[in-house]
Design an enzyme around this catalytic site. Structure first.
Site, PDB file in Angstrom:
ATOM      1  N   TYR A   1      -9.539 -10.748  -6.679  1.00 30.38           N
ATOM      2  CA  TYR A   1      -8.584 -10.943  -7.769  1.00 30.38           C
ATOM      3  C   TYR A   1      -8.879 -12.227  -8.533  1.00 30.38           C
ATOM      4  O   TYR A   1      -8.545 -12.346  -9.710  1.00 30.38           O
ATOM      5  CB  TYR A   1      -7.161 -10.939  -7.205  1.00 30.38           C
ATOM      6  CG  TYR A   1      -6.843  -9.631  -6.537  1.00 30.38           C
ATOM      7  CD1 TYR A   1      -6.565  -8.504  -7.297  1.00 30.38           C
ATOM      8  CD2 TYR A   1      -6.886  -9.504  -5.157  1.00 30.38           C
ATOM      9  CE1 TYR A   1      -6.314  -7.286  -6.691  1.00 30.38           C
ATOM     10  CE2 TYR A   1      -6.635  -8.292  -4.543  1.00 30.38           C
ATOM     11  CZ  TYR A   1      -6.351  -7.188  -5.319  1.00 30.38           C
ATOM     12  OH  TYR A   1      -6.115  -5.978  -4.716  1.00 30.38           O
TER      13      TYR A   1
ATOM     14  N   ARG B   1       0.863  -1.177   0.000  1.00 32.79           N
ATOM     15  CA  ARG B   1       0.000   0.000   0.000  1.00 32.79           C
ATOM     16  C   ARG B   1       0.902   1.231   0.000  1.00 32.79           C
ATOM     17  O   ARG B   1       2.030   1.187   0.494  1.00 32.79           O
ATOM     18  CB  ARG B   1      -0.904   0.022   1.232  1.00 32.79           C
ATOM     19  CG  ARG B   1      -1.800  -1.199   1.391  1.00 32.79           C
ATOM     20  CD  ARG B   1      -2.599  -1.106   2.685  1.00 32.79           C
ATOM     21  NE  ARG B   1      -3.488  -2.253   2.864  1.00 32.79           N
ATOM     22  CZ  ARG B   1      -3.180  -3.348   3.544  1.00 32.79           C
ATOM     23  NH1 ARG B   1      -1.977  -3.452   4.119  1.00 32.79           N
ATOM     24  NH2 ARG B   1      -4.045  -4.343   3.659  1.00 32.79           N
TER      25      ARG B   1
ATOM     26  N   HIS C   1      -2.501   2.491  -5.856  1.00 32.43           N
ATOM     27  CA  HIS C   1      -3.129   1.220  -5.497  1.00 32.43           C
ATOM     28  C   HIS C   1      -3.315   0.322  -6.715  1.00 32.43           C
ATOM     29  O   HIS C   1      -3.451  -0.899  -6.572  1.00 32.43           O
ATOM     30  CB  HIS C   1      -4.477   1.477  -4.820  1.00 32.43           C
ATOM     31  CG  HIS C   1      -4.779   0.504  -3.723  1.00 32.43           C
ATOM     32  ND1 HIS C   1      -4.046   0.436  -2.558  1.00 32.43           N
ATOM     33  CD2 HIS C   1      -5.722  -0.466  -3.623  1.00 32.43           C
ATOM     34  CE1 HIS C   1      -4.531  -0.516  -1.784  1.00 32.43           C
ATOM     35  NE2 HIS C   1      -5.548  -1.083  -2.405  1.00 32.43           N
TER      36      HIS C   1
ATOM     37  N   ARG D   1      -0.653  -2.183  -6.812  1.00 29.47           N
ATOM     38  CA  ARG D   1      -0.922  -3.280  -5.870  1.00 29.47           C
ATOM     39  C   ARG D   1      -1.928  -4.254  -6.482  1.00 29.47           C
ATOM     40  O   ARG D   1      -1.772  -5.477  -6.377  1.00 29.47           O
ATOM     41  CB  ARG D   1      -1.450  -2.691  -4.563  1.00 29.47           C
ATOM     42  CG  ARG D   1      -1.828  -3.698  -3.482  1.00 29.47           C
ATOM     43  CD  ARG D   1      -2.158  -2.933  -2.206  1.00 29.47           C
ATOM     44  NE  ARG D   1      -2.919  -3.707  -1.242  1.00 29.47           N
ATOM     45  CZ  ARG D   1      -2.393  -4.479  -0.308  1.00 29.47           C
ATOM     46  NH1 ARG D   1      -1.073  -4.623  -0.245  1.00 29.47           N
ATOM     47  NH2 ARG D   1      -3.152  -5.129   0.552  1.00 29.47           N
TER      48      ARG D   1
ATOM     49  N   LYS E   1      -2.015  -2.440   7.903  1.00 33.93           N
ATOM     50  CA  LYS E   1      -3.209  -1.944   8.582  1.00 33.93           C
ATOM     51  C   LYS E   1      -3.370  -2.616   9.943  1.00 33.93           C
ATOM     52  O   LYS E   1      -3.057  -3.795  10.099  1.00 33.93           O
ATOM     53  CB  LYS E   1      -4.454  -2.232   7.737  1.00 33.93           C
ATOM     54  CG  LYS E   1      -4.642  -1.297   6.553  1.00 33.93           C
ATOM     55  CD  LYS E   1      -5.969  -1.568   5.882  1.00 33.93           C
ATOM     56  CE  LYS E   1      -6.240  -0.588   4.754  1.00 33.93           C
ATOM     57  NZ  LYS E   1      -7.549  -0.845   4.111  1.00 33.93           N
TER      58      LYS E   1
ATOM     59  N   HIS F   1      -3.947  -9.192   3.795  1.00 36.10           N
ATOM     60  CA  HIS F   1      -5.396  -9.171   4.001  1.00 36.10           C
ATOM     61  C   HIS F   1      -5.762 -10.046   5.195  1.00 36.10           C
ATOM     62  O   HIS F   1      -5.340 -11.199   5.274  1.00 36.10           O
ATOM     63  CB  HIS F   1      -6.127  -9.701   2.764  1.00 36.10           C
ATOM     64  CG  HIS F   1      -6.095  -8.759   1.605  1.00 36.10           C
ATOM     65  ND1 HIS F   1      -6.304  -9.172   0.301  1.00 36.10           N
ATOM     66  CD2 HIS F   1      -5.878  -7.419   1.537  1.00 36.10           C
ATOM     67  CE1 HIS F   1      -6.220  -8.130  -0.505  1.00 36.10           C
ATOM     68  NE2 HIS F   1      -5.962  -7.064   0.216  1.00 36.10           N
TER      69      HIS F   1
END
Length: 439
Positions: free
Chosen positions: A420, A291, A385, A388, A315, A411
């Site tokens: 994806y 990110r 992004h 990514r 995150k 994630h």
């Protein structure tokens, strides 16, 4: 507080200022255009009450009075700067489209001499908080909307990332400011469900997406839960409030050839250190799928001793190890030999630096990517992004399993990574329909 709360911005004088024609000249999304138009109309309404009958009547004194009025009412530093920027853009457009006749004095943008009482670039606002908040704790900034205590609310969100905390704080501030413009005594303990419904209707009229509305509701729900615990409110006006279903947006990856061209393009006129830094940033974005916030927070010690992996703080303060591609390793190694050309006492241990020696920010990365897109001939550009997305999609297309991609991307929910898979299925469908004779 009345459930009819809404922004009462009179539009008298807007036609004399040719606001609609200015709005059509703005190159931005419809939502952004509506927001800028509202900011401009709010300013014009004030200027008209001060005697301005046309743009030519406006001077710096009128605008200073407008800014003082905003600040004295309690609007946040960001909102004051945003509205002043909208006015400045308008007058720049007006001057371009209204050339003075021969012998007349050239028009000057009246915003040029206007200063805000407090800027978001003050040292306290920009102080390093070790990721507690995106901005420093500034007494003046935090003193705005004091009845709502937005700073204390932001600091209470300890389980969220700095970006999420800042977004939730801003969402609450925008709601409080909307109530302020309604002319009522806005305070958390006076907010009703009717107020929240009216605000959501206002967002809908502005063209806000369901994703934006859902986040605003989530922020307000989180805020009022916190306010009740602190005895700042007695009810939660968002209770049983319907959250709109958000449409899952599929990523829009770039193809492999386009990414290669984008990452390897260089500006021949840029200093050697900048070319090296930009190449390193782009290689990391695509080669490791980080990110943009993760790229900006990388430090010298983030890279392993053998220069094959990066230790990344993602995150929710979740740490992960990601591999470095060979081109990324080479680009970082080259950049480190030139880093001292811009490093200074403010650099700290940051891996990537700006021209002033400070750690690069999100805007720095977006800017260097825009320049790379222009050199690579990518029409419409792209955003960090997207690299990514491209990283994950290309892994999926080339046989990587979903679990591995989930770990690489950081994630926490496998459903996020499944997007994806859908992208790859769409590509398979496209290949089938374009090549099979009976498709």
């Amino acid at each position: 507080m009345s459930g009819e709360a809404k922004t009462r911005v009179p539009k008298q004088g807007a036609s004399r200022f040719d606001v609609e024609r200015h709005a059509r000249s703005l190159r931005c999304s419809d939502i952004a255009r509506a927001a800028r138009l509202a900011d401009l109309e709010h300013a014009i309404a004030h200027l008209v009450t001060r005697g301005a009958q046309s743009p030519a009547d406006v001077d710096a004194g009128m605008l200073e009075d407008y800014v003082w009025n905003l600040e004295n009412t309690g609007f946040t530093v960001e909102t004051v700067e945003q509205r002043l920027a909208a006015v400045s853009t308008y007058f720049a457009w007006f001057i371009r489209t209204n050339k003075p006749a021969r012998g007349q004095e050239a028009l000057v943008n009246p915003v040029r001499g206007v200063r805000v009482a407090h800027s978001s670039s003050c040292p306290a606002c920009k102080a390093n908080t070790n990721d507690t908040t995106l901005k420093g704790q500034c007494a003046i900034r935090d003193g705005r909307l004091s009845a709502w205590q937005p700073s204390a609310f932001e600091l209470s969100l300890t389980a969220s990332s700095a970006n999420t905390r800042a977004a939730y704080r801003r969402d609450v501030e925008l709601f409080a400011e909307w109530l302020l413009e309604a002319g009522d005594d806005a305070a958390p303990n006076r907010v009703t469900k009717e107020d929240v419904r009216a605000y959501l209707a206002h967002l809908h009229d502005r063209g806000a997406t369901s994703r934006t509305v859902a986040r605003r509701i989530a922020a307000l729900r989180r805020y009022f839960g916190w306010a009740i615990r602190r005895n700042m409110a007695s009810i939660d006006p968002t209770e049983a409030m319907h959250t709109p279903k958000t449409k899952g947006r599929l990523p829009r990856p770039l193809d492999e050839q386009t990414v290669t061209t984008l990452v390897t393009t260089e500006d021949p006129d840029a200093p050697t250190w900048r070319r090296a830094r930009d190449r390193a940033a782009l290689e990391i974005l695509y080669g490791s799928g980080l990110r943009v916030s993760e790229v900006c927070s990388l430090e010298l010690q983030s890279m392993s001793s053998d220069k094959t992996t990066l230790r990344v703080m993602g995150k929710g303060s979740k740490e992960r190890i990601v591999p470095l591609s060979s081109p990324a390793t080479a680009a970082i190694t080259h950049w480190l030999t030139l880093r001292n050309e811009v490093a200074n006492e403010t650099s700290g241990n940051a891996l990537l630096l700006s021209s002033r020696g400070k750690p690069v920010g999100r805007r720095d990365v977006a800017r260097l990517l825009d320049e790379a897109c222009e050199r690579a001939g990518i029409v419409g550009g792209t955003h960090p992004h997207a690299l990514r997305h491209s990283f994950a999609t290309h892994l999926m297309d080339n046989g990587a399993d979903t679990r591995s991609i989930q770990e690489l991307l950081g994630h926490s929910d496998a459903a996020t990574t499944q997007r994806y898979t859908h992208v790859s299925k769409e590509r398979l469908r496209l290949a089938y329909t374009e090549t099979h004779p009976r498709a």
